[in-house]
Structures are given as structure tokens and as C-alpha cells.
Design an enzyme around this catalytic site. Sequence first.
Site, PDB file in Angstrom:
ATOM      1  N   HIS A  14      34.845  63.507  -3.617  1.00 48.24           N
ATOM      2  CA  HIS A  14      33.495  64.055  -3.869  1.00 48.24           C
ATOM      3  C   HIS A  14      33.193  63.940  -5.362  1.00 48.24           C
ATOM      4  O   HIS A  14      33.672  64.737  -6.161  1.00 48.24           O
ATOM      5  CB  HIS A  14      33.446  65.534  -3.444  1.00 48.24           C
ATOM      6  CG  HIS A  14      32.098  66.173  -3.626  1.00 48.24           C
ATOM      7  ND1 HIS A  14      31.522  66.973  -2.667  1.00 48.24           N
ATOM      8  CD2 HIS A  14      31.205  66.158  -4.652  1.00 48.24           C
ATOM      9  CE1 HIS A  14      30.351  67.415  -3.081  1.00 48.24           C
ATOM     10  NE2 HIS A  14      30.136  66.928  -4.300  1.00 48.24           N
ATOM     11  N   HIS A  16      29.953  62.831  -8.408  1.00 47.11           N
ATOM     12  CA  HIS A  16      28.595  62.402  -8.771  1.00 47.11           C
ATOM     13  C   HIS A  16      28.688  61.461  -9.964  1.00 47.11           C
ATOM     14  O   HIS A  16      29.087  61.882 -11.046  1.00 47.11           O
ATOM     15  CB  HIS A  16      27.731  63.617  -9.145  1.00 47.11           C
ATOM     16  CG  HIS A  16      27.626  64.622  -8.043  1.00 47.11           C
ATOM     17  ND1 HIS A  16      26.594  64.617  -7.130  1.00 47.11           N
ATOM     18  CD2 HIS A  16      28.442  65.647  -7.681  1.00 47.11           C
ATOM     19  CE1 HIS A  16      26.769  65.606  -6.257  1.00 47.11           C
ATOM     20  NE2 HIS A  16      27.884  66.245  -6.564  1.00 47.11           N
ATOM     21  N   LEU A  17      28.306  60.191  -9.743  1.00 46.55           N
ATOM     22  CA  LEU A  17      28.328  59.234 -10.868  1.00 46.55           C
ATOM     23  C   LEU A  17      26.962  59.095 -11.511  1.00 46.55           C
ATOM     24  O   LEU A  17      26.842  58.493 -12.569  1.00 46.55           O
ATOM     25  CB  LEU A  17      28.831  57.873 -10.393  1.00 46.55           C
ATOM     26  CG  LEU A  17      30.262  57.821  -9.835  1.00 46.55           C
ATOM     27  CD1 LEU A  17      30.674  56.370  -9.578  1.00 46.55           C
ATOM     28  CD2 LEU A  17      31.260  58.491 -10.762  1.00 46.55           C
ATOM     29  N   ARG A  18      25.909  59.621 -10.848  1.00 49.35           N
ATOM     30  CA  ARG A  18      24.528  59.438 -11.333  1.00 49.35           C
ATOM     31  C   ARG A  18      24.191  57.946 -11.360  1.00 49.35           C
ATOM     32  O   ARG A  18      24.799  57.155 -10.662  1.00 49.35           O
ATOM     33  CB  ARG A  18      24.324  60.099 -12.722  1.00 49.35           C
ATOM     34  CG  ARG A  18      24.875  61.524 -12.847  1.00 49.35           C
ATOM     35  CD  ARG A  18      24.276  62.489 -11.852  1.00 49.35           C
ATOM     36  NE  ARG A  18      24.591  63.886 -12.202  1.00 49.35           N
ATOM     37  CZ  ARG A  18      24.593  64.871 -11.323  1.00 49.35           C
ATOM     38  NH1 ARG A  18      24.344  64.647 -10.044  1.00 49.35           N
ATOM     39  NH2 ARG A  18      24.861  66.102 -11.696  1.00 49.35           N
ATOM     40  N   ASN A  42      23.025  61.959  -4.118  1.00 49.11           N
ATOM     41  CA  ASN A  42      21.843  62.743  -4.546  1.00 49.11           C
ATOM     42  C   ASN A  42      21.239  62.203  -5.835  1.00 49.11           C
ATOM     43  O   ASN A  42      21.088  62.910  -6.828  1.00 49.11           O
ATOM     44  CB  ASN A  42      22.182  64.238  -4.669  1.00 49.11           C
ATOM     45  CG  ASN A  42      23.243  64.546  -5.704  1.00 49.11           C
ATOM     46  OD1 ASN A  42      24.094  63.704  -6.014  1.00 49.11           O
ATOM     47  ND2 ASN A  42      23.212  65.754  -6.264  1.00 49.11           N
ATOM     48  N   LYS A  99      25.845  62.692   4.072  1.00 46.52           N
ATOM     49  CA  LYS A  99      25.912  64.005   3.435  1.00 46.52           C
ATOM     50  C   LYS A  99      24.745  64.887   3.864  1.00 46.52           C
ATOM     51  O   LYS A  99      23.588  64.486   3.786  1.00 46.52           O
ATOM     52  CB  LYS A  99      25.886  63.800   1.907  1.00 46.52           C
ATOM     53  CG  LYS A  99      25.930  65.067   1.071  1.00 46.52           C
ATOM     54  CD  LYS A  99      27.322  65.671   1.026  1.00 46.52           C
ATOM     55  CE  LYS A  99      27.314  67.063   0.413  1.00 46.52           C
ATOM     56  NZ  LYS A  99      27.351  67.040  -1.038  1.00 46.52           N
ATOM     57  N   HIS A 136      27.200  70.236   2.215  1.00 49.94           N
ATOM     58  CA  HIS A 136      27.058  71.240   1.156  1.00 49.94           C
ATOM     59  C   HIS A 136      26.774  72.554   1.877  1.00 49.94           C
ATOM     60  O   HIS A 136      25.674  72.752   2.397  1.00 49.94           O
ATOM     61  CB  HIS A 136      25.930  70.890   0.180  1.00 49.94           C
ATOM     62  CG  HIS A 136      25.765  71.930  -0.899  1.00 49.94           C
ATOM     63  ND1 HIS A 136      26.152  71.737  -2.210  1.00 49.94           N
ATOM     64  CD2 HIS A 136      25.317  73.210  -0.837  1.00 49.94           C
ATOM     65  CE1 HIS A 136      25.933  72.850  -2.910  1.00 49.94           C
ATOM     66  NE2 HIS A 136      25.420  73.756  -2.093  1.00 49.94           N
ATOM     67  N   HIS A 174      33.477  71.166  -1.443  1.00 50.21           N
ATOM     68  CA  HIS A 174      33.633  72.152  -2.539  1.00 50.21           C
ATOM     69  C   HIS A 174      33.591  73.604  -2.068  1.00 50.21           C
ATOM     70  O   HIS A 174      32.705  74.350  -2.446  1.00 50.21           O
ATOM     71  CB  HIS A 174      32.630  71.898  -3.660  1.00 50.21           C
ATOM     72  CG  HIS A 174      31.188  71.695  -3.248  1.00 50.21           C
ATOM     73  ND1 HIS A 174      30.568  72.413  -2.261  1.00 50.21           N
ATOM     74  CD2 HIS A 174      30.249  70.834  -3.724  1.00 50.21           C
ATOM     75  CE1 HIS A 174      29.321  72.015  -2.156  1.00 50.21           C
ATOM     76  NE2 HIS A 174      29.104  71.061  -3.021  1.00 50.21           N
ATOM     77  N   LEU A 219      27.176  74.780  -8.258  1.00 51.00           N
ATOM     78  CA  LEU A 219      26.950  75.310  -6.914  1.00 51.00           C
ATOM     79  C   LEU A 219      27.934  74.680  -5.939  1.00 51.00           C
ATOM     80  O   LEU A 219      28.185  73.483  -6.061  1.00 51.00           O
ATOM     81  CB  LEU A 219      25.500  75.050  -6.486  1.00 51.00           C
ATOM     82  CG  LEU A 219      24.477  75.859  -7.275  1.00 51.00           C
ATOM     83  CD1 LEU A 219      23.068  75.400  -6.946  1.00 51.00           C
ATOM     84  CD2 LEU A 219      24.623  77.354  -7.005  1.00 51.00           C
ATOM     85  N   ASP A 247      33.917  67.170  -7.372  1.00 51.95           N
ATOM     86  CA  ASP A 247      32.514  67.547  -7.572  1.00 51.95           C
ATOM     87  C   ASP A 247      32.143  67.450  -9.051  1.00 51.95           C
ATOM     88  O   ASP A 247      31.325  68.224  -9.542  1.00 51.95           O
ATOM     89  CB  ASP A 247      32.220  68.955  -7.022  1.00 51.95           C
ATOM     90  CG  ASP A 247      30.725  69.233  -6.952  1.00 51.95           C
ATOM     91  OD1 ASP A 247      29.940  68.271  -6.882  1.00 51.95           O
ATOM     92  OD2 ASP A 247      30.340  70.412  -6.977  1.00 51.95           O
ATOM     93  N   HIS A 251      25.659  66.814 -16.340  1.00 52.36           N
ATOM     94  CA  HIS A 251      24.281  67.013 -16.803  1.00 52.36           C
ATOM     95  C   HIS A 251      24.359  66.969 -18.323  1.00 52.36           C
ATOM     96  O   HIS A 251      25.337  67.447 -18.901  1.00 52.36           O
ATOM     97  CB  HIS A 251      23.745  68.384 -16.364  1.00 52.36           C
ATOM     98  CG  HIS A 251      23.567  68.512 -14.879  1.00 52.36           C
ATOM     99  ND1 HIS A 251      22.447  68.081 -14.215  1.00 52.36           N
ATOM    100  CD2 HIS A 251      24.384  69.024 -13.932  1.00 52.36           C
ATOM    101  CE1 HIS A 251      22.565  68.324 -12.915  1.00 52.36           C
ATOM    102  NE2 HIS A 251      23.742  68.894 -12.709  1.00 52.36           N
ATOM    103  N   ALA A 263      22.746  73.093 -12.405  1.00 51.11           N
ATOM    104  CA  ALA A 263      24.030  73.388 -11.756  1.00 51.11           C
ATOM    105  C   ALA A 263      24.894  72.142 -11.732  1.00 51.11           C
ATOM    106  O   ALA A 263      24.443  71.081 -11.299  1.00 51.11           O
ATOM    107  CB  ALA A 263      23.788  73.867 -10.336  1.00 51.11           C
TER     108      ALA A 263
END
Length: 343
Positions: A14, A16-18, A42, A99, A136, A174, A219, A247, A251, A263
Site C-alpha cells: 500500500h 502513494h507515489l502521486r 487516488n 480500491k 479504506h 492500514h 487517516l 501507506d 504531501h 492527511a
Amino acid sequence: MTTQITITRPDDWHVHLRDGEVLADTSRDISRYMGRAIIMPNLVPPVTNTELALAYHERIMATQPAATFTPLMTLYLTDNTSPEEIRKAKASGKVYAAKLYPAGATTNSDSGVTSVEKIAPALAAMEEVGMLLLVHGEVTTAEIDIFDREKVFIEQIMQPLVASYPQLKIVMEHITTKHAVDFVASANDNVAATITAHHLLFNRNHMLVGGIKPHFYCLPILKRNTHQQALLEAATSGSKKFFLGTDSAPHVKHAKEAACGCAGSYTAHAAIELYAQAFEMMNALDKLEGFASFNGPDFYGLPRNTDTITLTRTPWQVPESYPLGGDKVVPIFAGEQIDWQVI
Ligand SMILES: NC(=O)N[C@@H](CC(=O)O)C(=O)O
Ligand SMILES: [Zn+2]
Ligand SMILES: [Zn+2]
């Protein structure tokens, strides 16, 4: 005291690479020693179909992550995801899961699912073709307290979902509470969970005592220490139902240190090192390999990695920030010492 451990190359189930200019930084960090990673969908706009997932896969590969790394793509479920799209995604050979973000639950989840009934056709197709459902697990109902949202989600959504789709492999992502640990442990073998390093190492006191620390805000939100303890016990229990999912969710600094901060916590700079710290705290370094390198691929039905990585107990100081595109991200443990490093 253990000073060195060698484990099978781990995977991150899990992350997030953006996208865009930050992708080079996030893929470099995640591919340092992770063999594979489940790439969260996302983005803005979200990765809702196979074409978008394959294009995102190409953008990740174009950043030239380490040769030992493979991104495993996911689809972002919406109320309109069709069974055909699920079959197409599965047939691509690059999309491993879809997801479920309850609409409005977390960062970039506005196009998420408004009710499980709406995605019934997609879920039936996933069950049929053997595509995993990643969840989630928080309700979004305004009157439910933010610290209770995972528990209520289990009661209202997870229990009926698992009962209705017994053949569907479901990962509760998560997890942050003892409720989730107990639920997953007692559910059938098609239900598992990822646990982040930050939920193992911290509880809500770390975020709120002595001043509010926005970099701990993610979150589902950090809970009280009894829940942290339950997560530590689950991760180090040897149960095959729990595995590594960082996770890691970057940011930029000013979006976190703000009147209305985003978050998400960044841990990909030191993922396995942070998990090693948590497992050592529990005197359970011997359980790290199962959690980080075996349980994930076993649950996904994928082969385990065949090479290894080695960690030594050589403390180092985490920088105050790392570059993120043209900006910067403040990582977890910024300016502090981590005991382990990968050599
Ligand atoms: N964990 C977070 O707090 N944020 C994640 C989204 C998510 O995984 O819920 C993000 O994309 O920033
Ligand atoms: Zn999430
Ligand atoms: Zn996430």
C-alpha cells in the site's frame, strides 16, 4: 542484542507515489529495496480504468525505478465501475486489485463509492476473476466521531461485505484499532490487513501532547495506545493475515503545516527501517520477514521474492526534509534518530 538481520526482499502492499514532477522522488524511495508495491489509485483525477492504470504504470517506469522493482497497479472503484472494466483490468496482467474508498473518507476520495450496493456488479466480477478488493475502512457519516470511524465501518460495512462475498479476497488497509485486529483475525482466510509503520510506532499522544504535530496526521487517525499495542501484537504474532503496507503518503510541507493540513505521513524514506524498530521494540525481529516478505505475496497469490536485503543496527539521523518535485516533504522521524539501516 541483534546487530544485523537478513531477510527476503520485502514488498509494500500500500503506497502513494502521486504523479507528475514528484514521481521521480517517490519511485526512487520506494524502489530502494521494495521488490513490489501496490500503487494506490487516488490521483487527481483518480485511476478509474485500465487505460489510466497502464498509462500510470508507464509514467512510473519512465522514472527508472531500481531494476528490482515492479509496480502493481490498482483501480479506483466508483459507483459506475463495470464488470467489463474489472475483466479488462485483470486481463491486462498489470492490475492486481481495486480500491474501495468510501466517498469523502480520505485524501482525494471525492469520486469514491457511495454505497456497497452500487458496486455489487463490480464485486461479483472481482470475485469471479480473482481480483483483490482493498478497502479504506472508515465511515464518513458526519455524526460518527473520527476515532470511532473504523470500528463503525467494520460493524456496518465489513461484516456484511465479507458475508456476502466469501470468495472475494479482501484487504482491510492500514488498520488502526484492536477492533480491526480482532475482526480480521476471526474472519475467513480471504480477509487480511495491512499495517503501517507509523501506526505501530505511534499513538495519538505523539500527535497531540505538547503541541499539535501535523506530520502525524493521517487517516485513519492514530488511536489510543491500547490500539497501538494490539497492532504491535498482531504484526508480530506470526499470523499470515497481517502484512506490510506503509501507506507512505507524501504531501508538501506547507500543505501539512497549515490551518487545514492534509492527511498523510511520509515513511518511504525509511520504511523497513521503521518496521524493524517496531519489531525490535516487541523483541520480535525474527517475525519481521514473514510480515514484510512472505504474508503479502502469499495472500495475493504471487511468488515470494527470491533475493535478500540486510539491515544493520547503525543509528542514523533522518534529514529535516527530502525533495519532493520542486518542493519538499517532511518525513516521519524528521531530525530524529532511526536505529536501523539497510546496507
Ligand atoms: N492515509 C492518508 O492519510 N492519506 C492518504 C490516503 C489514504 O490512504 O487514506 C493520501 O493519499 O494522502
Ligand atoms: Zn486510506
Ligand atoms: Zn493510503
